[in-house]
Design an enzyme around this catalytic site. Structure first.
Site, short mmCIF file in Angstrom:
data_model
loop_
_atom_site.label_atom_id
_atom_site.label_comp_id
_atom_site.label_asym_id
_atom_site.label_seq_id
_atom_site.Cartn_x
_atom_site.Cartn_y
_atom_site.Cartn_z
N SER A 158 0.84 -1.21 0.00
CA SER A 158 0.00 0.00 0.00
C SER A 158 0.88 1.26 0.00
CB SER A 158 -1.07 0.02 1.08
OG SER A 158 -2.10 -0.92 0.75
N HIS A 192 5.66 13.71 6.34
CA HIS A 192 5.74 15.16 6.18
C HIS A 192 6.37 15.72 7.45
CE1 HIS A 192 3.12 14.72 2.73
NE2 HIS A 192 2.32 14.01 3.48
N CYS A 215 -1.92 -3.40 3.24
CA CYS A 215 -3.17 -4.08 2.89
C CYS A 215 -3.26 -5.43 3.59
CB CYS A 215 -3.30 -4.22 1.38
SG CYS A 215 -1.98 -5.15 0.61
#
Lengths: 127, 127
Positions: B63, B68, B83
């Site tokens: 996935s 950030h 996933c």
């Protein structure tokens, strides 16, 4: 709030054919980017092929947008993370039109704020 | 569970210099990828420069992984979406060592399961 806001969107009972269709998924992502006035600075996409789904991500000046689709269960999961507040999109309408989603569950998370962060969720009803 | 599991990690009181350092952030991401046995199929990274932070994302066979950083507030925000279920990583230890984080808040979300999905959070204490 120091780290922005993230929408966690899970769409249910989508059309499996749409969830396998790289072009349909790309068009949805570009629609979100346009409607939310986002700015792409990097991207990657992968269509798993056969019965598999599509996965795509966009690195944004505003943070990121991702999608993963699961045709076998009719599910699509989207994250939209914006470092600056902005209005929520009409996710149920967008996902119903583009992927045939019958139900959409949207959670809104504050990121990097207080150590314990408010979580809210909502479920948009069936068509 | 039809859509996998996502860890939402917010790290506080990090060293601002580490949050501006593209190499330090990349090394952290590669460490996570190695420790969690993840497989990269696409990536993008951007160092905003000056007093700005770093933003990076990895599209995974499992996935996605994103980060950030916000040097002005000492915050780093990470998403790891898999996933398939797998054990949680020792986030507090990883983020303390790599970014100097004093506090790490980890939430675990199930994606694409029941329409109303369990949310759990934990706060790892100060060093």
């Amino acid at each position: 709030m120091n780290g922005g806001i993230e929408w966690i969107i899970d769409a249910f009972d989508c059309r499996p054919a749409a969830l396998r269709d790289g072009q349909a998924v790309t068009e949805l992502m570009l629609r979100v980017i346009r409607d939310a006035d986002l700015h792409v600075i990097g991207q990657a996409e992968h269509v798993f092929g056969g019965a598999g789904g599509v996965t795509a991500m966009y690195l944004l000046a505003e943070s990121h947008l991702t999608i993963h689709t699961f045709p076998e269960s009719g599910v699509a999961t989207i994250n939209l993370y914006c470092c600056r507040p902005r209005p929520a999109l009409p996710w149920q309408e967008l996902l119903s039109r583009s992927l045939g989603a019958r139900t959409t569950h949207v959670r809104e998370l504050q990121r990097g704020g207080a150590a314990l962060v408010e979580v809210s969720g909502s479920v948009a009803g069936s068509r």
